[in-house]
Design an enzyme around this catalytic site. Structure first.
Site, PDB file in Angstrom:
ATOM      1  N   THR A 126       0.826  -1.211   0.000  1.00 20.59           N
ATOM      2  CA  THR A 126       0.000   0.000   0.000  1.00 20.59           C
ATOM      3  C   THR A 126       0.860   1.261   0.000  1.00 20.59           C
ATOM      4  OG1 THR A 126      -1.703  -1.190   1.196  1.00 20.59           O
ATOM      5  CG2 THR A 126      -1.826   1.206   1.281  1.00 20.59           C
ATOM      6  N   GLU A 363      -5.848  -5.569   3.991  1.00 22.70           N
ATOM      7  CA  GLU A 363      -5.748  -6.783   3.161  1.00 22.70           C
ATOM      8  C   GLU A 363      -6.955  -6.897   2.206  1.00 22.70           C
ATOM      9  OE1 GLU A 363      -3.769 -10.107   4.390  1.00 22.70           O
ATOM     10  OE2 GLU A 363      -2.910  -9.230   6.185  1.00 22.70           O
TER      11      GLU A 363
HETATM   12  N1  COS Z   1      -3.545 -15.280  -7.445  1.00 26.56           N
HETATM   13  C1  COS Z   1      -2.709 -15.308  -8.512  1.00 26.56           C
HETATM   14  N2  COS Z   1      -2.815 -14.436  -9.547  1.00 26.56           N
HETATM   15  C2  COS Z   1      -3.803 -13.534  -9.478  1.00 26.56           C
HETATM   16  C3  COS Z   1      -4.708 -13.460  -8.407  1.00 26.56           C
HETATM   17  C4  COS Z   1      -4.555 -14.384  -7.353  1.00 26.56           C
HETATM   18  N3  COS Z   1      -5.361 -14.373  -6.306  1.00 26.56           N
HETATM   19  N4  COS Z   1      -5.579 -12.447  -8.625  1.00 26.56           N
HETATM   20  C5  COS Z   1      -5.252 -11.909  -9.816  1.00 26.56           C
HETATM   21  N5  COS Z   1      -4.182 -12.569 -10.320  1.00 26.56           N
HETATM   22  C6  COS Z   1      -3.521 -12.323 -11.615  1.00 26.56           C
HETATM   23  C7  COS Z   1      -4.528 -12.455 -12.773  1.00 26.56           C
HETATM   24  O1  COS Z   1      -4.625 -13.783 -13.190  1.00 26.56           O
HETATM   25  C8  COS Z   1      -3.915 -11.557 -13.832  1.00 26.56           C
HETATM   26  O2  COS Z   1      -2.871 -12.274 -14.436  1.00 26.56           O
HETATM   27  P1  COS Z   1      -2.371 -11.972 -15.957  1.00 26.56           P
HETATM   28  O3  COS Z   1      -1.523 -10.762 -15.894  1.00 26.56           O
HETATM   29  O4  COS Z   1      -1.572 -13.187 -16.332  1.00 26.56           O
HETATM   30  O5  COS Z   1      -3.594 -11.790 -16.804  1.00 26.56           O
HETATM   31  C9  COS Z   1      -3.295 -10.443 -12.989  1.00 26.56           C
HETATM   32  O6  COS Z   1      -3.071 -10.973 -11.691  1.00 26.56           O
HETATM   33  C10 COS Z   1      -4.178  -9.220 -12.912  1.00 26.56           C
HETATM   34  O7  COS Z   1      -5.370  -9.607 -12.297  1.00 26.56           O
HETATM   35  P2  COS Z   1      -6.705  -8.751 -12.358  1.00 26.56           P
HETATM   36  O8  COS Z   1      -7.002  -8.395 -13.763  1.00 26.56           O
HETATM   37  O9  COS Z   1      -7.735  -9.505 -11.616  1.00 26.56           O
HETATM   38  O10 COS Z   1      -6.315  -7.421 -11.583  1.00 26.56           O
HETATM   39  P3  COS Z   1      -7.206  -6.167 -11.239  1.00 26.56           P
HETATM   40  O11 COS Z   1      -6.332  -4.973 -11.382  1.00 26.56           O
HETATM   41  O12 COS Z   1      -8.500  -6.253 -11.962  1.00 26.56           O
HETATM   42  O13 COS Z   1      -7.539  -6.238  -9.686  1.00 26.56           O
HETATM   43  C11 COS Z   1      -7.930  -6.828  -7.442  1.00 26.56           C
HETATM   44  C12 COS Z   1      -7.475  -7.220  -8.855  1.00 26.56           C
HETATM   45  C13 COS Z   1      -8.913  -5.700  -7.332  1.00 26.56           C
HETATM   46  C14 COS Z   1      -8.540  -8.086  -6.900  1.00 26.56           C
HETATM   47  C15 COS Z   1      -6.618  -6.454  -6.706  1.00 26.56           C
HETATM   48  O14 COS Z   1      -6.098  -5.252  -7.184  1.00 26.56           O
HETATM   49  C16 COS Z   1      -6.795  -6.371  -5.222  1.00 26.56           C
HETATM   50  O15 COS Z   1      -6.873  -7.402  -4.538  1.00 26.56           O
HETATM   51  N6  COS Z   1      -6.834  -5.126  -4.688  1.00 26.56           N
HETATM   52  C17 COS Z   1      -6.852  -4.929  -3.255  1.00 26.56           C
HETATM   53  C18 COS Z   1      -5.460  -4.757  -2.768  1.00 26.56           C
HETATM   54  C19 COS Z   1      -5.344  -4.985  -1.288  1.00 26.56           C
HETATM   55  O16 COS Z   1      -5.846  -5.959  -0.757  1.00 26.56           O
HETATM   56  N7  COS Z   1      -4.639  -4.070  -0.638  1.00 26.56           N
HETATM   57  C20 COS Z   1      -4.367  -4.219   0.749  1.00 26.56           C
HETATM   58  C21 COS Z   1      -2.879  -4.258   0.897  1.00 26.56           C
HETATM   59  S1  COS Z   1      -2.275  -5.179   2.184  1.00 26.56           S
HETATM   60  S2  COS Z   1      -2.903  -4.278   3.751  1.00 26.56           S
END
Ligand code: COS
Length: 388
Positions: A126, A363
Site C-alpha cells: 500500500t 488486506e
Molecule cells: N492469485 C494469482 N494471480 C492472481 C490473483 C490471485 N489471487 N488475482 C489476480 N491474479 C492475476 C490475474 O490472473 C492476472 O494475471 P495476468 O496478468 O496473467 O492476466 C493479474 O493478476 C491481474 O489480475 P486482475 O485483472 O484480476 O487485476 P485487477 O487490477 O483487476 O484487480 C484486485 C485485482 C482488485 C482483486 C486487486 O487489485 C486487489 O486485490 N486489490 C486490493 C489490494 C489490497 O488488498 N490491498 C491491501 C494491501 S495489504 S494491507
C-alpha cells in the site's frame, strides 16, 4: 464431509487457547492503553512456533496445515487482534510469500530468522495514493549496473518500524501496467530506507504501524523475489493467505465477544434477575453465536481448500468479507449486552470493536472481496472498461 478437527489440530487449538489465556489476554488492555508494541510477547509467540507457522520445518517453520493455522490464529485473535496481526503479517504475508516465490538462497537466508522471531518482516504494497488499485504502484525500481535503485513511499505498513526485512513492490516499467511490477526483499538497514511511526489509530494500538520512505535504496539483483513482472501475482498470492489469516482472527473476535457477553449477562442483574433471563438479551447472544459459527465454517472451508491445493481465492474472499463484518457486528452487539460497562476498557469488548474495525479495510476492503466474488459469478471484471 467431516467437521471434526483431528487430534493434532485439537491439540494445537488447546495449546493456543492456554497460551492466549495465560500470556495474551492480561497484556492486551495495558498494551492498548500505552500504544505499546509488546516485543516480549512477540518473542513468546515466536517460541510457540507461531511466526512462520505454515512454513516447512526445513526452513525453521512449524509446518502447520492451513486448517490448524486457522484454529491457532483464531485463539490468538480471541485475545488480542494486535498480536494476531503480527502473526498474519509475519507468517502469511512475509514467510509464506518467500517460501512460495523465493530462490533457495533467499529461503535459507531469511526464513529461519523470520520463523524464529530473530527478525520481523513487513509487506510494503500500500502507498499513500495506492490502496485498492494495487497494480497502480508509484514506487519505482530503476535498473542499475549493480542491481536496482528503489524510490517511493509505502503507507499503513504493519510491523514497519520493527522489521528487519521489507517486501517492497515497485514498478519497473509503467508502460507495462501490472506486468511491470516487481517485488524486492529489502533489508531495512540499507541506506536510504527509513520509517515514520503512525500514532493515534482508532484501534490496534498495541500493533506497530509505519510509513516507509525509500530514497534511492540500492539493492542487488538477487533481492528480486520472483522475476521482474511477477510482482502483482506475488502480492495477490500473499493476500490469498493473508486474508485467510485475517478471517480466522476475526472468528476469534466473534468468539471473544460471545464469551464475554454470556458471562456478563449471567452475572449482571436488572429487574431482580440476571439480564441473561431476558429474551431480548438472549436474542443478542444468539445473533453473536450464529455469526461466530458461520464465520468459523466459512473460514475453515477456505483453509481446507488450501490444504487440498485447490483454488481458494473466491472462498477466501467470502470468508474474509463475512468474518470481518461479523466481527464488527459481534463486538458492537457485545457492547450492547454490556451496557455502559462495555463502553470502558474494564471489559475487552470496546477494544474488540476498535481493533477489529480495520479488518474490513486492510488486506482488501469488504468491497474488494465483494468485487472478487462478483466477477467470479458473472465473469465480468468491473475494473476493466467494456471494449466497443
Ligand atoms: N492469485 C494469482 N494471480 C492472481 C490473483 C490471485 N489471487 N488475482 C489476480 N491474479 C492475476 C490475474 O490472473 C492476472 O494475471 P495476468 O496478468 O496473467 O492476466 C493479474 O493478476 C491481474 O489480475 P486482475 O485483472 O484480476 O487485476 P485487477 O487490477 O483487476 O484487480 C484486485 C485485482 C482488485 C482483486 C486487486 O487489485 C486487489 O486485490 N486489490 C486490493 C489490494 C489490497 O488488498 N490491498 C491491501 C494491501 S495489504 S494491507
Amino acid at each position: 464431509m467431516n467437521f471434526d478437527l483431528t487430534d493434532e489440530q485439537q491439540a494445537v487449538r488447546a495449546t493456543a487457547q492456554q497460551f492466549t489465556d495465560r500470556e495474551v489476554v492480561h497484556r492486551a488492555k495495558q498494551n492498548d492503553r500505552d500504544e505499546h508494541f509488546d516485543t516480549e510477547l512477540v518473542a513468546l509467540m515466536a517460541k510457540q512456533g507461531y511466526l512462520g507457522a505454515t512454513v516447512s520445518r526445513d526452513y525453521g517453520g512449524a509446518g502447520l496445515d492451513y486448517v490448524t493455522y486457522g484454529v491457532m490464529i483464531e485463539e490468538i485473535g480471541r485475545g488480542c487482534s494486535a498480536m494476531r496481526t503480527v502473526i498474519s503479517v509475519q507468517t502469511s504475508l512475509v514467510c509464506s510469500t518467500i517460501e512460495r516465490w523465493g530462490s533457495e538462497d533467499q529461503k535459507q537466508r531469511y526464513l529461519p530468522r523470520l520463523c524464529s522471531g530473530e527478525w520481523l518482516g513487513c509487506f510494503g504494497l500500500t502507498e499513500p495514493d495506492t490502496g485498492s488499485d494495487a497494480a497502480n504502484q508509484k514506487t519505482r525500481a530503476v535498473k542499475t549496473a549493480e542491481g536496482w535503485s528503489i524510490s517511493g513511499g509505502k503507507m499503513w505498513i504493519s510491523l514497519g518500524n520493527h522489521a528487519k526485512l521489507a517486501l517492497i513492490f515497485a514498478q519497473t516499467d509503467p508502460s507495462l501496467g501490472h506486468r511491470g511490477l516487481a517485488c524486492f526483499l529489502v533489508e531495512t538497514d540499507t541506506p536510504g530506507f527509513s520509517t515514520v511511526e503512525i500514532h493515534h489509530k482508532m484501534g490496534l494500538r498495541g500493533s506497530d504501524t509505519a510509513e516507509l520512505v525509500l530514497d534511492s535504496v540500492e539493492v542487488p539483483d538477487n533481492a528480486l523475489l520472483g522475476n521482474v513482472g511477477d510482482g502483482f501475482k506475488v502480492a495477490m498470492t500473499a493476500l490469498d493467505t493473508g486474508r485467510y489469516s485475517v478471517a480466522a482472527g476475526c472468528v476469534g473476535v466473534c468468539q471473544g465477544s460471545l464469551d464475554a457477553s454470556v458471562s456478563y449477562a449471567k452475572q449482571r442483574e436488572q429487574f431482580g434477575k440476571p439480564i441473561a433471563a431476558f429474551q431480548l438479551v438472549q436474542a443478542m447472544l444468539a445473533e453473536i453465536k450464529v455469526s461466530t459459527e458461520a464465520a468459523r465454517l466459512l473460514t475453515l472451508r477456505a483453509g481446507d481448500l488450501k490444504d487440498k491445493g485447490r483454488p481458494s481465492t473466491v472462498e477466501t474472499s467470502i470468508a474474509k468479507w463475512y468474518s470481518t463484518e461479523a466481527a464488527v457486528r459481534c463486538a458492537n452487539t457485545a457492547i450492547q449486552v454490556h451496557g455502559g460497562s462495555g463502553y470502558v476498557d474494564d471489559h475487552p469488548v470496546e477494544r474488540f470493536l476498535r481493533d477489529v474495525r480495520v479488518t474490513t479495510l486492510y488486506e482488501g476492503t469488504s468491497q474488494i472481496q465483494q468485487l472478487i466474488i462478483g466477477r467470479d459469478l458473472t465473469g465480468i471484471n468491473a475494473l476493466v472498461p467494456p471494449s466497443n
